[in-house]
Every structure is written in C-alpha cells, then in structure tokens.
Scaffold this motif. Structure first.
Motif, short mmCIF file in Angstrom:
data_model
loop_
_atom_site.label_atom_id
_atom_site.label_comp_id
_atom_site.label_asym_id
_atom_site.label_seq_id
_atom_site.Cartn_x
_atom_site.Cartn_y
_atom_site.Cartn_z
N HIS A 1 -1.48 -4.93 4.92
CA HIS A 1 -2.88 -4.99 5.37
C HIS A 1 -3.85 -5.23 4.21
O HIS A 1 -5.05 -5.23 4.42
CB HIS A 1 -3.24 -3.69 6.10
N GLU A 2 -3.33 -5.43 3.00
CA GLU A 2 -4.22 -5.68 1.85
C GLU A 2 -3.98 -7.12 1.41
O GLU A 2 -3.17 -7.36 0.53
CB GLU A 2 -3.88 -4.72 0.70
N SER B 1 0.58 3.66 1.86
CA SER B 1 0.87 4.04 3.25
C SER B 1 2.05 3.25 3.81
O SER B 1 2.77 3.73 4.69
CB SER B 1 -0.38 3.83 4.12
N GLU C 1 -9.49 -3.84 -0.41
CA GLU C 1 -9.44 -2.70 0.53
C GLU C 1 -9.45 -1.35 -0.19
O GLU C 1 -10.30 -0.51 0.10
CB GLU C 1 -8.22 -2.85 1.45
N CYS D 1 0.84 -1.19 0.00
CA CYS D 1 0.00 0.00 0.00
C CYS D 1 0.88 1.25 0.00
O CYS D 1 2.00 1.23 0.53
CB CYS D 1 -0.88 -0.01 1.25
#
Ligand code: ZN
Ligand code: ZN
Length: 343
Positions: free
Chosen positions: A59-60, A39, A149, A37
């Motif tokens: 987190h994806e 981020s 996401e 990501c």
C-alpha cells in the motif's frame, strides 16, 4: 500481469494473475515502486488477521497512470502519481466532514480481513479511485514517493497536538514512524527533541535527523533520563510510536503536568494504562490514525528536501525477489528498515 501473491501464511508466489481493469472513476497505475510496510511483515504470518491469503499486499506505492476508467477527466495516461493507502468512500458522514481516515467504509489497499479483500500494489498494475491520487512533483523519484505514506502518518500526528516554539518533545520509538516524526518535528520549532528506543543504530539515525538527545531504554531507566534532561519538569509533548504497555507508560510519565501525548503506535490491542498519571496531571491524550490531507505537504517537503526518505531505504529489489526480502524482514535482520520493491 506478474504479482507477488501471499499464497498462504508465510508463503509467497511471484506469479501471473489477471490484471485489474479500471472501473468508472478509477485509474490503472503501472506500479514503479512499492515499499514493504511493517504491517505487511506482521500480517504475513496471520497474527494480525488482516492479510488473509490469498492476497496481493502493498500500500506504499507510486507509479505511472497506464489507463483511465470512464468519467476520469483530470488524470491522463503518463501522469506520475502516488495514492492514499486508504480507499475512503467519500460519502459517509465522516468523509463529508473531511475526516477521510475515519471513513465508515474505509478499505486499505493490500489488506484482506474479515470484512473485505482489496488487492494491493505488489504487482505490475493496481487500480484505484481517482479521488485518492496525488501528482508527484517533477524530479521526485518513485522510490521516494513510495514513502509518502509513513511520513504522512507523522505529519498527521503532529497536527493532532499543538507545539509551541521551543517546546521540549519526546518521541518514544525510533522505527519508521518514530524516525519520520523526528525528521518532521525539526520543522515545528520545538526546542529539545528527544528520541527513545532500544536500538543504538536507530538512535544514531534519530540524532542524524535532528534529535538533540537520545535515550536507549534498554540500557538506562528512560523515565529517569527524561526527567534529568528536562530538569525534573517533564516534556511538553510526547509522541508514542510503538504501542506497548511499557512505551505508552513512558510517554505518559515523561510529559509535564498539563502536557500532551499523541498515541500513534498500536502493536498491542490492549495495554495497562497509568490512569492516575493521566487524570491527576491533566494530560491531553490524542489518538492519531493514518492521515488525512497531509499528502500534498509531504510531497512538497520531499521535493524541497525538507524530509529525507533516502536514509530509511535499506534496499531496492525486483518484485520477483520479494519473498526473500519479506523473509529477512520477518526474521528481524538487524539494520534492515524500508525495502522497496520494483514490479
Ligand atoms: Zn504502511
Ligand atoms: Zn466514508
């Protein structure tokens, strides 16, 4: 298990770490795909303060349930799943109102900040609470499910505003979220759909995804171009998917009197705000954070082909090569969008 550990800022180590154990109410997922990501890339040098090493980011993701903790009844070993990147508590006032993205105890997977550290999915296994899981439709590849996401963020932003048939809509920014917005907005009945960015290759993608008009704000005065395209009226709705003074300013200036603006991007913590434009033109301004409840719709749309993640994916690579890909993304290699790692 093997994991990609951010050992110190800008330094990764692909090494052996203890595998997590699923606690009561949790499942252990064998990660099959995990997207890098923006981020994560911004965070790897310490500039955001949200990736304090050592931490396993990511987190994806999507994968297969490998074990279930005590009390898990509706999920079984072998289920193909993805999960919400936000671990919400389910008990605070906001969770009980269904506003799980605003949870008081919100913890994002793969984030390590002042308040908490939660290892993520750049690893062979990750443990998550069963309440954040979603089943993958048959035939949806893990690599595509890993992009649920960012699409869910786009769908949530669209839900925050109301779009009426044939509305003119502008999306400022054609990064992952801006382009996901363009794809999703095609389904809302909007008429003219304008994409603004500084990169021609991304604008070309926006066009491919259904934008009726594109504006390169590095080459022309975008505010003037938008007025020209709307016969000096302005757009009905603007989505801002960058988060800088210039782009928020453009989004606010581009909408007609009484129009609506959804603010999604937040690269800068503070910006200069054109107050009089917002007040005297009676604009409705909506913040939009992450998503809540949009995952099933995104999964369904991905499975039916209504959303297409394939053009976003620049590369698939083994987790062991993660450090090199992070580096290429960090150096802003032209043309690179989403990189999906396989543990
Ligand atoms: Zn993300
Ligand atoms: Zn909560």
């Amino acid at each position: 298990m093997k994991a990609l550990v951010l050992q110190e800022y800008k330094k990764f180590d692909h090494r052996e770490v203890p595998a997590p154990q699923p606690a009561a109410g949790e499942v252990l997922i064998a990660v099959k795909a995990c997207g890098i990501c923006g981020s994560d890339v911004h965070g790897m040098d310490g500039s955001t303060g949200r990736r304090r090493p050592p931490v396993i980011m990511g987190h994806e993701a999507a994968g297969i349930i490998a074990a279930v903790g005590m009390g898990v009844t509706v999920w079984s070993v072998g289920d193909r799943v993805t999960f919400d990147s936000t671990i919400y508590c389910g008990e605070c006032e906001f969770c009980r109102r269904g506003e799980i993205n605003l949870c008081d105890n919100r913890r994002v997977l793969g984030v390590s900040c002042e308040d908490y550290r939660r290892d993520g999915a750049f690893a062979e296994f990750v443990a998550v609470p069963q309440r954040v899981l979603y089943r993958l439709p048959d035939g949806l590849p893990f690599e595509h499910a890993a992009l649920v996401e960012p699409f869910s963020i786009a769908l949530h932003a669209i839900r925050r505003v109301s779009i009426v048939l044939n509305d003119t809509v502008v999306v400022v920014g054609a990064g992952m979220i801006g382009l996901a917005l363009v794809q999703a907005l095609r389904h809302t009945g909007c008429g003219r759909l304008i994409s603004v960015d500084v990169a021609d290759d991304r604008l070309a993608l926006a066009k491919k995804f259904g934008a009726t008009d594109i504006v390169n704000s590095a080459k022309e005065n975008a505010a003037e171009a938008l007025l020209r395209l709307t016969h000096n009226r302005g757009t009905d709705v603007a989505f801002e998917a960058v988060g800088l003074t210039a782009t928020v300013d453009l989004a606010l200036r581009s909408v007609r009197k009484g129009g609506a603006v959804a603010l999604v991007g937040n690269v800068a913590p503070k910006i200069e705000f054109p107050l009089q434009i917002a007040v005297t033109r009676e604009l409705s301004i909506f913040g939009s954070c992450s998503s809540r409840g949009e995952y099933p719709a995104v999964l369904d749309m991905l499975a039916r082909g209504g959303l297409d993640p394939a053009p976003f994916i620049s590369a698939f690579a083994p987790l062991a090569d993660g450090a090199a890909w992070f580096d290429r993304l960090y150096r802003k290699e032209p043309g690179l969008m989403k990189v999906v790692l396989h543990p």
